[in-house]
Every structure is written in structure tokens, then in C-alpha cells.
Design an enzyme around this catalytic site. Structure first.
Site, PDB file in Angstrom:
ATOM      1  N   GLY A  68       0.823  -1.203   0.000  1.00  0.00           N
ATOM      2  CA  GLY A  68       0.000   0.000   0.000  1.00  0.00           C
ATOM      3  C   GLY A  68       0.856   1.252   0.000  1.00  0.00           C
ATOM      4  CB  CYS A  95       5.259  -4.101   0.231  1.00  0.00           C
ATOM      5  SG  CYS A  95       6.054  -2.490  -0.037  1.00  0.00           S
ATOM      6  CE1 TYR A  96       1.241   1.083   5.649  1.00  0.00           C
ATOM      7  CE2 TYR A  96      -0.332  -0.717   5.883  1.00  0.00           C
ATOM      8  CZ  TYR A  96       0.139   0.522   6.278  1.00  0.00           C
ATOM      9  OH  TYR A  96      -0.476   1.191   7.311  1.00  0.00           O
ATOM     10  CG  HIS A 185       5.575  -5.414  -4.485  1.00  0.00           C
ATOM     11  ND1 HIS A 185       4.270  -5.307  -4.045  1.00  0.00           N
ATOM     12  CD2 HIS A 185       6.202  -4.279  -4.082  1.00  0.00           C
ATOM     13  CE1 HIS A 185       4.110  -4.164  -3.416  1.00  0.00           C
ATOM     14  NE2 HIS A 185       5.263  -3.511  -3.413  1.00  0.00           N
ATOM     15  CD  GLU A 187       2.621  -8.154  -5.366  1.00  0.00           C
ATOM     16  OE1 GLU A 187       2.221  -7.062  -4.937  1.00  0.00           O
ATOM     17  OE2 GLU A 187       3.442  -8.859  -4.740  1.00  0.00           O
ATOM     18  N   GLY A 241     -17.772  -7.844 -27.328  1.00  0.00           N
ATOM     19  CA  GLY A 241     -16.509  -8.107 -26.659  1.00  0.00           C
ATOM     20  C   GLY A 241     -16.504  -9.473 -25.998  1.00  0.00           C
ATOM     21  CB  VAL A 242     -13.723 -11.451 -24.542  1.00  0.00           C
ATOM     22  CG1 VAL A 242     -13.578 -12.781 -23.798  1.00  0.00           C
ATOM     23  CG2 VAL A 242     -12.866 -11.462 -25.801  1.00  0.00           C
ATOM     24  CG  ASP A 243     -15.257  -8.935 -20.408  1.00  0.00           C
ATOM     25  OD1 ASP A 243     -14.410  -9.837 -20.531  1.00  0.00           O
ATOM     26  OD2 ASP A 243     -14.966  -7.773 -20.072  1.00  0.00           O
ATOM     27  CB  SER A 245     -19.002 -12.830 -26.515  1.00  0.00           C
ATOM     28  OG  SER A 245     -19.137 -11.690 -27.337  1.00  0.00           O
ATOM     29  CE  LYS A 386     -11.013  -8.299 -20.703  1.00  0.00           C
ATOM     30  NZ  LYS A 386     -12.243  -8.003 -21.492  1.00  0.00           N
TER      31      LYS A 386
END
Length: 530
Positions: A68, A95-96, A185, A187, A241-243, A245, A386
Site C-alpha cells: 500500500g 511490503c506494507y 513484491h 506478485e 466483446g469477450v466478456d 459474449s 479477464k
């Protein structure tokens, strides 16, 4: 480990889950992505919307404290629920998250004389469960740092596992309580073995089975849709769009002909986009589809409008009006409205920082419709990111060429034409965009690129073409690579490719006499490429 309690209604009881408490890091969603990639379901909660009772009811296998922007040395800086440290759950501070864990458990954090931002190297001092099979004592490993404060004294029970030049307590552990923390980090892709560290935490420390797959999600989502909808009918706003559809195909598999899709053609689509949507859903999937050509309405309202945010709002409001009008004929039969809402939208809507969604999602296709139309909302993808939606599309048997198509923004070509929109500019951009994507596909590069598109810049240049002068537009080309849609770098085309595309654009698209390629990148953070 605490006793297993009743899980939240949306997640089946047989799936292990991890909870991420968000302290405002721009890359918190990447933590969730890495965990999901290893087959473990997880959710992100704002730190200030989670108390001990709520966490206990969620029944996670472990909890991760994110990074953060705040300093734990400041008054009223964010803290984790103090009761979290007495639940017997494995914890991982990043981290934070490391700094607030240390502070809350009796250690000390101070503002550093020097800062670490970017690549750094950690010297591994000792071994523990988090490093098992990844790093050995004595190793020197690359990580990604982003901090000014640093831990200067450990709480009782902790030991040093790794140190960097700017963080003498870069990795710490309380093995007895299964509390682990790192200053860097893990990630982000800039920490090469970071995903493996997170997997060790979820699988080896927390004991997660890693059984959350798209096949399992598909079966469970279909059952949830059927349970929610019953014998009712659903209207789905289809953008192409993909979402939306994937939402439509999933709903059709669950409830069949009780689904009606509405596709509003704004006149701002790519070349052949509307024809492709109609052919795919009406002819191939046999899904009931209402198709409305509303190009005149949208182009009329956009005439003379130059501000990009104003364009978005005009398009969003116009979509709502057209959609409501079309849906009115179906409303007597429908009780539900389906949206392709994704998990990042859900996170942003409840973010304690307010999130970027207020601006980024100002063009959301059907914002405000459920309440006004008195329809119940169905959002079958609200748990997915996504790339997980793409994986679900493949699981549903949708053609990979469609599922893997590059993202296309809700406002369409309107925000790829800075300045006023005209039919002439739209036609120039459609031709340019088509040629650009054709060359990318011909070169076999489409799937290696996250998103590529052309932009018609609001400037004209003087040039000589043949035996006469020209005064035409500059076309900008953009292409980025990404593994997660949140961090990105420009695609490194070779000069031959760019030369070939530029030649075609100038020769085949009347109205363009200059071509430029954008080579800016995006550092770690939540982004929306348009």
C-alpha cells in the site's frame, strides 16, 4: 487452523480459498491473479471492510496482507484487524503488509535514509517453508522493491530469512505461527520466482488443494444461474466483446431459449464487427438476438464533441436509452438482466481508495439499467479476471480466434480519434486498423500481443506524394504485450514489419500521409489499454 465454518454463498464448500486484505497497492490484483493461476480461489477485501468475525465466517485457509502507499509511521495509517493474529491462520505480509504485521505484533518500522524502488537483490540467510524448492540459503535472488520505510526490529518469535541492501529484514518468518512477510513484491513478473513463493504459501503452508479450475467453475456457474433464474427469462446486453459474449454463451447453455441478447450498433465499431456478432450469435449459436443500428443517433450526438470523457458519457447515456427502448418489448417476459461484470469491476466498486473505476468505467454499457427497469441482475462472471474469462470461453467451446481477440473499449473508435468525430475520420481509421491487424496476423504475431490498434491523431502534416503535395492525417500505431492486462510493455516490432505496415497505410488509406509507432510502456499497476 481454525475449524471450518459456513462459507460465503457464492463459493462452493469444497473449494479452499485465500483472503487478500487490500491496503491500497496498485498491484494487489496481481496477487489474486498469481493465486488463481495456481488453482486456488481467492478474494480481495478492503482492509477497513474486514473484521475478525467476517474473516472467520469466510473461512479462508490463509490470509495475505497486501502492499500500500501509506506509511505505518503515520498517525491513523491502515491496520489489519488485530484479532486476525489470534485466529491460528497462516499469514503472509507483502511490503506494507509486512510493515503493519511487524508494527501490530510489537516490532518496529522506521522511515529509511535510503529507498528501494525497482530491481533489487535479496541475500537468502536461512531456509523456511516459503522458500522450499525455490531458494536455498546462501543464494542471491532478484526481486522487485517499492518502499521507503523499513523494518528495524522484529516482533518476538520472528527470524531473518533474507536481506537486501536497503532492507535488512527483507524476508522474515515466525515458523511456529506460520507468519511470513517480505518487503518486496512477489506478485509482479519482475520478481522471477515470486509466483512460486505465493504457491508455496497457498499449497504447502496453507494446504490448499489447487482444484479451482475452469471446468469446475463452468459446472458450478451453470447450476447457480439455473438456481437464480428458475423458469424466468433473461435479457443480455451484448457488446461483441469477450466478456459479454462469454456471458451470453454461458447463459444460453444454462437456460437455452429463455435468453434474449440485445446488440446496439453505435456506428463506432471496427470494420465488419457488427456482421461478425450477428453471424456468430444468431446464425451459429442460434441465440435470440435483437440487432439495432443506431449509428445516426450516436454520431449526431457526438458531432463537434472533442473532450474524451464527454464522449464516453454521451455514448454511455445513448446506449442506455437505446437499450431500454429495445428491452421494453421484452420486459414483459424477462425478469433478469445479465451483465459481463468481472472481478476487477467488483473490487474497484468497493475499494477504500475509491478506485479508478469512477473514471475508467464511465462508458460502462448498461450502468443504471437494473434499478430503472426493475430487473434482477445476473452477473455470472463477477468472480473472474479477464484471462479467466478467456479460459472459460475455450471451456465452453468458443472458437479460440474469437476468445483471444484483443480487448476493444466500450466507446469503440470514438476514443481512438482524439478530437471531433466525423464519418470521414471513422472510415479512415477503420481502414487503417484493418490493415494493421491484417499484417499482425499475417506475421503470426496476433496471439503474442495483448492489444494492438491504430489511432487517428488530431494533426495533419504536409507531405509530397507522387507529383503533388498532400495535407493529411498522422496515424499512430500501438501494440503492447502483457501476461495479466495490468502491467505492459510495447511490442518490439522489427523495422521490416513497421516499414511494410506504413507503406500499406499510406498507399491504401486515403487521408493518411504519416505513420508513427508508440513505444511507451506501463509499469506495474492496474491499467486499461484503449
Amino acid at each position: 487452523m481454525t475449524a471450518r465454518t459456513q462459507p460465503t454463498p457464492d463459493i462452493p464448500a469444497h473449494h479452499d480459498r485465500i483472503l487478500i486484505l487490500d491496503f491500497g497497492s496498485q498491484v494487489t490484483q496481481l496477487i489474486a491473479r498469481r493465486i488463481r493461476e495456481s488453482g486456488v480461489y481467492c478474494e480481495i477485501w478492503p482492509f477497513n471492510q474486514a473484521d475478525a468475525a467476517k474473516i472467520r465466517a469466510y473461512d479462508p485457509r490463509g490470509v495475505i496482507l497486501s502492499g500500500g502507499p501509506c506509511s505505518v509511521t503515520d498517525e491513523d495509517s491502515p491496520r489489519a484487524p488485530q484479532g486476525l493474529f489470534d485466529m491460528g491462520l497462516p499469514l503472509f505480509g507483502i511490503c506494507y503488509g509486512q510493515q503493519t504485521m511487524v508494527t501490530q505484533l510489537g516490532g518496529r518500522v522506521e522511515k529509511g535514509d535510503t529507498r528501494e524502488f525497482g530491481r533489487a537483490y535479496v541475500d537468502v540467510k536461512a531456509h523456511n517453508a516459503l522458500l522450499d524448492g525455490i531458494w536455498d540459503a546462501g543464494a542471491r535472488e532478484q526481486v522487485w522493491m517499492s518502499h521507503g520505510d523499513r523494518v528495524t526490529a522484529l516482533p518476538e518469535g520472528f527470524r531473518v530469512v533474507g536481506a537486501s541492501e536497503g532492507a535488512p529484514f527483507a524476508m522474515i518468518a515466525d515458523d511456529a505461527r506460520q507468519f511470513y512477510a517480505v518487503q518486496f513484491h512477489p506478485e509482479v513478473v519482475h520478481t522471477p520466482h515470486g509466483a512460486a513463493l505465493l504457491k508455496n504459501f497457498t499449497h504447502k503452508v496453507c494446504g490448499c488443494a489447487g482444484d479451482w479450475t475452469m471446468a469446475a467453475f463452468r459446472a458450478e456457474a451453470i447450476e447457480k444461474i439455473r438456481a437464480q433464474v428458475g423458469d424466468g427469462h433473461v435479457i443480455c446486453g451484448l457488446s461483441g466483446g469477450v466478456d459479454s459474449s462469454v456471458t451470453a454463451v454461458l447463459l444460453h447453455e444454462a437456460i437455452g431459449d429463455r435468453l434474449t441478447c440485445i446488440y446496439v450498433d453505435t456506428g463506432l465499431m471496427r470494420a465488419g464487427e457488427s456482421e461478425q456478432v450477428v453471424a456468430l450469435f444468431r446464425d451459429h449459436y442460434r441465440i435470440k438476438l435483437i440487432h439495432k443500428d443506431a449509428a445516426d443517433l450516436f454520431l449526431g450526438r457526438l458531432a463537434g464533441i472533442e473532450d474524451p470523457e464527454q464522449k464516453r458519457k454521451i455514448i454511455g447515456q445513448g446506449f442506455i436509452e437505446v437499450f431500454e427502448e429495445l428491452a421494453a418489448s421484452e420486459a414483459q417476459n424477462a425478469q433478469f438482466l445479465a451483465q459481463g461484470t468481472l472481478y476487477p469491476d467488483v473490487i474497484e466498486s468497493v475499494s477504500f481508495t475509491g478506485g479508478p473505476s469512477v473514471t475508467i468505467k464511465s462508458h460502462h454499457n448498461v450502468g443504471g439499467l437494473p434499478e430503472r427497469m426493475n430487473l434482477k441482475l445476473v452477473e455470472p462472471l463477477r468472480e473472474l479476471f479477464k484471462d479467466e474469462v478467456r479460459a472459460l470461453g475455450v471451456e465452453l467451446g468458443m472458437h479460440p480466434d474469437f476468445v483471444k481477440r484483443h480487448p476493444f473499449p466500450g466507446p469503440g473508435l470514438a476514443i481512438r480519434i482524439p478530437g471531433a468525430i466525423t464519418p470521414e475520420k471513422l472510415e479512415i481509421l477503420r481502414k487503417a486498423d484493418t490493415i494493421y491487424l491484417e499484417e499482425i496476423r499475417t506475421a503470426g504475431l496476433y496471439d503474442a500481443i495483448w492489444q494492438a490498434f491504430a489511432v487517428l491523431l488530431p494533426v495533419k502534416t504536409v507531405g509530397v506524394m507522387g507529383d503533388s503535395r498532400s495535407y493529411d492525417y498522422v496515424c499512430g500505431l500501438r501494440a503492447v504485450t502483457s501476461t495479466d492486462g495490468m502491467t505492459a510493455d510495447y511490442y518490439h516490432f522489427d523495422h521490416e514489419f513497421l516499414s511494410r505496415v506504413s507503406t500499406r497505410l499510406i498507399n491504401e488509406v486515403k487521408g493518411i500521409n504519416r505513420v508513427v509507432y508508440d513505444i511507451t510502456s506501463k509499469p506495474p499497476g492496474t491499467i486499461e489499454w484503449e
